[in-house]
Design an enzyme around this catalytic site. Sequence first.
Site, PDB file in Angstrom:
ATOM      1  N   ASN A 102       0.806  -1.217   0.000  1.00 33.48           N
ATOM      2  CA  ASN A 102       0.000   0.000   0.000  1.00 33.48           C
ATOM      3  C   ASN A 102       0.845   1.275   0.000  1.00 33.48           C
ATOM      4  O   ASN A 102       0.308   2.360   0.168  1.00 33.48           O
ATOM      5  CB  ASN A 102      -0.968   0.002   1.185  1.00 33.48           C
ATOM      6  CG  ASN A 102      -0.241   0.055   2.516  1.00 33.48           C
ATOM      7  OD1 ASN A 102       0.959  -0.200   2.581  1.00 33.48           O
ATOM      8  ND2 ASN A 102      -0.969   0.354   3.556  1.00 33.48           N
ATOM      9  N   CYS A 103       2.152   1.150  -0.155  1.00 30.79           N
ATOM     10  CA  CYS A 103       3.027   2.336  -0.215  1.00 30.79           C
ATOM     11  C   CYS A 103       3.212   2.760  -1.665  1.00 30.79           C
ATOM     12  O   CYS A 103       3.436   1.925  -2.535  1.00 30.79           O
ATOM     13  CB  CYS A 103       4.391   2.034   0.390  1.00 30.79           C
ATOM     14  SG  CYS A 103       4.395   1.913   2.159  1.00 30.79           S
ATOM     15  N   ASP A 104       3.140   4.058  -1.896  1.00 28.63           N
ATOM     16  CA  ASP A 104       3.355   4.543  -3.269  1.00 28.63           C
ATOM     17  C   ASP A 104       4.815   4.659  -3.585  1.00 28.63           C
ATOM     18  O   ASP A 104       5.689   4.579  -2.824  1.00 28.63           O
ATOM     19  CB  ASP A 104       2.657   5.872  -3.477  1.00 28.63           C
ATOM     20  CG  ASP A 104       3.065   6.920  -2.440  1.00 28.63           C
ATOM     21  OD1 ASP A 104       3.965   6.651  -1.613  1.00 28.63           O
ATOM     22  OD2 ASP A 104       2.493   7.992  -2.452  1.00 28.63           O
TER      23      ASP A 104
END
Length: 104
Positions: A102-104
């Site tokens: 879920n990290c960009d």
Amino acid sequence: MYTIEVDKEGFLKHLQDWSPEVASTLAQKEDIRLTREHWEIIDLVRGYYKQYRISPAARIIVRLLQDNLEVDKGSSIYLMQLFTGRPARMVNKIAGLPKPANCD
């Protein structure tokens, strides 16, 4: 001399390349000097990955802290004080794990 390969964001390309020495080098590149408190979190995150085969997101890391460390260490504020910026991303990087999904 052995070269550790990292991707463009600084995450290890090969998880088996990780060692405490590699972690220290990755941390230094982020201006972090690893202390006992950092290692407590790194060990918890690596244990989580070993069990579930997924890099934990920030909420999961905070839950790990709450469940396994002293009360005053079980918060996102504590996590951010040790691993500034994007703490989940930073912990996983230094722990030699893939970037959380879920990290960009």
